[in-house]
Design a protein around this motif. Sequence first.
Motif, PDB file in Angstrom:
ATOM      1  N   PRO A  72       0.806  -1.231   0.000  1.00  0.00           N
ATOM      2  CA  PRO A  72       0.000   0.000   0.000  1.00  0.00           C
ATOM      3  C   PRO A  72       0.832   1.270   0.000  1.00  0.00           C
ATOM      4  O   PRO A  72       0.308   2.353  -0.257  1.00  0.00           O
ATOM      5  N   ASN A  73       2.127   1.170   0.262  1.00  0.00           N
ATOM      6  CA  ASN A  73       2.968   2.362   0.355  1.00  0.00           C
ATOM      7  C   ASN A  73       3.315   2.970  -1.020  1.00  0.00           C
ATOM      8  O   ASN A  73       3.839   4.075  -1.080  1.00  0.00           O
ATOM      9  N   ASP A  74       3.066   2.233  -2.122  1.00  0.00           N
ATOM     10  CA  ASP A  74       3.409   2.783  -3.433  1.00  0.00           C
ATOM     11  C   ASP A  74       2.197   3.380  -4.147  1.00  0.00           C
ATOM     12  O   ASP A  74       2.256   3.716  -5.321  1.00  0.00           O
ATOM     13  N   ASP A  75       1.065   3.524  -3.417  1.00  0.00           N
ATOM     14  CA  ASP A  75      -0.124   4.133  -4.012  1.00  0.00           C
ATOM     15  C   ASP A  75       0.050   5.644  -4.125  1.00  0.00           C
ATOM     16  O   ASP A  75       0.640   6.278  -3.250  1.00  0.00           O
ATOM     17  N   PHE A  76      -0.465   6.226  -5.196  1.00  0.00           N
ATOM     18  CA  PHE A  76      -0.534   7.685  -5.309  1.00  0.00           C
ATOM     19  C   PHE A  76      -1.521   8.043  -6.403  1.00  0.00           C
ATOM     20  O   PHE A  76      -1.903   7.207  -7.230  1.00  0.00           O
ATOM     21  N   ASP A  77      -1.965   9.279  -6.400  1.00  0.00           N
ATOM     22  CA  ASP A  77      -2.853   9.765  -7.467  1.00  0.00           C
ATOM     23  C   ASP A  77      -2.423  11.159  -7.879  1.00  0.00           C
ATOM     24  O   ASP A  77      -1.734  11.867  -7.139  1.00  0.00           O
ATOM     25  N   GLN A  78      -2.841  11.543  -9.081  1.00  0.00           N
ATOM     26  CA  GLN A  78      -2.401  12.819  -9.649  1.00  0.00           C
ATOM     27  C   GLN A  78      -3.456  13.310 -10.632  1.00  0.00           C
ATOM     28  O   GLN A  78      -4.054  12.518 -11.372  1.00  0.00           O
ATOM     29  N   THR A  79      -3.689  14.611 -10.654  1.00  0.00           N
ATOM     30  CA  THR A  79      -4.659  15.219 -11.562  1.00  0.00           C
ATOM     31  C   THR A  79      -3.941  16.207 -12.472  1.00  0.00           C
ATOM     32  O   THR A  79      -3.131  17.005 -12.001  1.00  0.00           O
ATOM     33  N   THR A  80      -4.258  16.146 -13.766  1.00  0.00           N
ATOM     34  CA  THR A  80      -3.534  16.936 -14.766  1.00  0.00           C
ATOM     35  C   THR A  80      -4.502  17.572 -15.746  1.00  0.00           C
ATOM     36  O   THR A  80      -5.520  16.974 -16.114  1.00  0.00           O
ATOM     37  N   LEU A  81      -4.182  18.785 -16.179  1.00  0.00           N
ATOM     38  CA  LEU A  81      -4.860  19.432 -17.301  1.00  0.00           C
ATOM     39  C   LEU A  81      -3.951  19.380 -18.511  1.00  0.00           C
ATOM     40  O   LEU A  81      -2.766  19.719 -18.434  1.00  0.00           O
ATOM     41  N   SER A  82      -4.499  18.975 -19.652  1.00  0.00           N
ATOM     42  CA  SER A  82      -3.720  18.897 -20.886  1.00  0.00           C
ATOM     43  C   SER A  82      -4.430  19.699 -21.977  1.00  0.00           C
ATOM     44  O   SER A  82      -5.460  19.267 -22.503  1.00  0.00           O
ATOM     45  N   PRO A  83      -3.885  20.869 -22.351  1.00  0.00           N
ATOM     46  CA  PRO A  83      -4.543  21.710 -23.352  1.00  0.00           C
ATOM     47  C   PRO A  83      -4.032  21.452 -24.766  1.00  0.00           C
ATOM     48  O   PRO A  83      -2.975  20.848 -24.974  1.00  0.00           O
ATOM     49  N   LYS A  84      -4.781  21.932 -25.729  1.00  0.00           N
ATOM     50  CA  LYS A  84      -4.413  21.832 -27.138  1.00  0.00           C
ATOM     51  C   LYS A  84      -5.030  23.027 -27.861  1.00  0.00           C
ATOM     52  O   LYS A  84      -6.157  23.425 -27.569  1.00  0.00           O
ATOM     53  N   PHE A  85      -4.270  23.585 -28.804  1.00  0.00           N
ATOM     54  CA  PHE A  85      -4.769  24.747 -29.542  1.00  0.00           C
ATOM     55  C   PHE A  85      -4.171  24.727 -30.942  1.00  0.00           C
ATOM     56  O   PHE A  85      -3.017  24.336 -31.127  1.00  0.00           O
ATOM     57  N   GLY A  86      -4.957  25.113 -31.925  1.00  0.00           N
ATOM     58  CA  GLY A  86      -4.446  25.152 -33.289  1.00  0.00           C
ATOM     59  C   GLY A  86      -5.176  26.173 -34.137  1.00  0.00           C
ATOM     60  O   GLY A  86      -6.340  26.497 -33.888  1.00  0.00           O
ATOM     61  N   LEU A  87      -4.482  26.680 -35.137  1.00  0.00           N
ATOM     62  CA  LEU A  87      -5.052  27.611 -36.117  1.00  0.00           C
ATOM     63  C   LEU A  87      -4.764  27.082 -37.513  1.00  0.00           C
ATOM     64  O   LEU A  87      -3.682  26.542 -37.772  1.00  0.00           O
ATOM     65  N   ILE A  88      -5.735  27.256 -38.399  1.00  0.00           N
ATOM     66  CA  ILE A  88      -5.528  26.827 -39.781  1.00  0.00           C
ATOM     67  C   ILE A  88      -6.193  27.819 -40.729  1.00  0.00           C
ATOM     68  O   ILE A  88      -7.333  28.232 -40.524  1.00  0.00           O
TER      69      ILE A  88
END
Length: 807
Positions: free
Chosen positions: A553-569
């Motif tokens: 149980p000592n190697d448990d962990f959690d993480q929250t991330t935002l991943s953005p993306k943007f483009g112009l054409i």
Amino acid sequence: MKNLVSIPIFFLLTTLAFSQNAKVTGTVTDNNKKPLFGVNISLVNTTKGTQTNKKGHFEISTSENGNHTLSISHLGYRTKEVSITISKNQTTKLGTIVLVEGNEILNEVIVQGERRNKFSRKKTAYVAKLPLKDIENTQVYSTITNELLQSQVVTNFDDALKNATGVERLWASTGRGGDGAGYYALRGFSVQPQLVNGLPGLTNGTINPANIERIEVLKGPSATLFGNAVSSYGGLINVVTKKPYIGTGGELSFTSGTYGLNQIVGDFNSALSKDDNLYFRVNTAYTSEQSFQDAGFRRSFFVAPSLSYKVNNRLSFSFYGEITQSEQTNPTFLFLNRSAPTASSNLEELGYNNKLSFTSNDLTLENPTQNYRIEMDYKLSDTWQSQTLLSKSSTSTKGYYSYLFDLGILEGDTYSRFISKQNANTQTTDIQQNFIGDFNLASLRNRIVIGLDYFNATETNNNTGFAFYGNVTPNGGSNGDNPFTPEIEDTSFPLSTSGVDAVLESQDVSNIKSKFHIYSLYASDLIDITDKFSAMVGLRLDHFDNEGDLANPNDDFDQTTLSPKFGLIFQPIKDQLSIFANFQNGFTNVAPQLVGNPDAGPQTLQTFDPEQANQIEFGLKANLFNNRLNATISYYDIKVKDRVITDPSSPFNNIQGGEVVSKGFEIEINANPIQGLNIRAGFSNNDSETTESDNTEILNRRPLEAGPETLYNFWANYEFQEGALDGFGMGLGFNGASERFAINYESTGEFVLPSYTIANASVFYQADKYRIGLKVNNAFNKEYYTGWTTINPQMPRALLANISYQF
């Protein structure tokens, strides 16, 4: 009097206007040649349109001239687009256009039996999770079509990927547990093929090309839509499989070649119930191949059943499966020392006899693999569609895995063999719910996907530890001197299961089961600001829940991330030329680490932010001369930051200060200059460097996973269209790479693998029902190598013969 004059002028102008009208005519049928009534026909970017009559016929009158795109759409069928040229006072006759039932929008149109530019199919619903054409997509990707693979008589996945610009194999599939699939360099980072039809699809062995409709190689960090579990900072590889279609038909193919290659492939499609719109397709293959070395083989049986069921024009279901049973000897390439110089610094000094395998056919690995996907599509309205997806994968490793490693303890170029008995399994489950919309908001067209994604992976490891099992030298010498004992020994180590089992009896057997979950919410929207200018915005909210080793149980962990993306054409020439720029993000979850001086008291657990990779890219995309020339030119700059390193001010603390920079440019061209001639060409150059690190071994050096700086590929295929040689054809091409580092550390120095150029050629005859082809790979029998801290010898000259029959 003025009114009397204006009346004939009005009629004259009207007559002149109508006299300038052109016509576009054609007939639309399904795959059984049954006319389709009520099909929508529209001239893209105009107000002109119509519907087919009961005989499937349509006619559009227009004053538009020049190159245009005709869109053909019907509920329950794949939308088609046909490139046409309209001339004044002329009638453009398109003949019969066949619509194929399905949900994915493809760029394949059957028009009088001919499709231009067979090596390019740049329209897909997977890359952006939206049905977009390449020219309106801000992301760069390469597509390897089934027609290209057929022209090259491709029998394995590695040869197929040689057609992707900027991709180089680092090492072949080892079959070992956990990460036994092949590794490839892409934009300076390693990547494995882990996506099938846009969903996780794992394998510890090789991927069978028998069921491949096309391969899509997405370039750059792509975590916003796909997460980080199945992608890398360089991109990702998506395999698109063959799917059921309306009608009955199939193909049988047999290929035989050098080094004992025999492969038989079957493809059959039929209706289980025409009244219920239930169709079935199965692709299957058996492959047996020996090695060009003194030992080694691969055998595999593959079957891929698929079902398509259309309940009505709103609701449809699909099922796809791939089941593989394979057995192989794992390639025992040489691992160079990563902490001390090897006795030799190049291949000439090494004296490597690449015909030696350093294994036996008695020591094998089995890699049973299963991938299943279920898809439900429901049309909520004219502007919204629901897509529900379930994917399950299972891949296992059973048998003997060995590798050769230069420990730097024994004299000269001596490599010690280490061997383990593998018993490992990986299970994945992925559930996605997507809502896909195409609507106008405040006069702006929005094409949007909103999705929920749950991914789970469970790994079970019951492998033995690795045992020392003798030494070898690159030229074929061997001895039994154990480098971990002070005495000089001369023990015999036979390459047999009984000999290996006897040594492994003293090794512990692992009993590890680990698990992690990923919960994600993502959205992406392509907004048409004007007719020619669009913006794409996307964002992913990703929550990673790591259970780790279930017994710890000592190697448990959690993480929250935002991943953005943007483009112009911007499309200065609509549907023909676009200028694009993008910002794309990738990330890696980072586990907490213990910090603090243990002599001063208990250490504390320090958490970190996810490691980030951000890409800036810009370039051009072209689709010119009525789809005869497709080209992409791009420049990218990827910066990886927040890598965990040792704090320069305290050896007992860690900080996020490591950085890697990877930048370069790519050019890809697909051309059909004349009927019957198709050309594929690619060139890439990559500059990668570790710019910030606490590890002086790699600082300011090119990462080994980056592969060669320069890669190039070319293939041209021509088929005579008329006369006595009608149906005969030939293909010519080459692949090449600049030199690359097999090892490049501060303490080891450099071991450089030389550059290479490999030529290939084919001849064939294509008739209505069958095709016969001959192919030679590595025509000039070039000796060449790839590697990633390894030296991997590649296939010498090989001749292939193929015959296939379509029904």
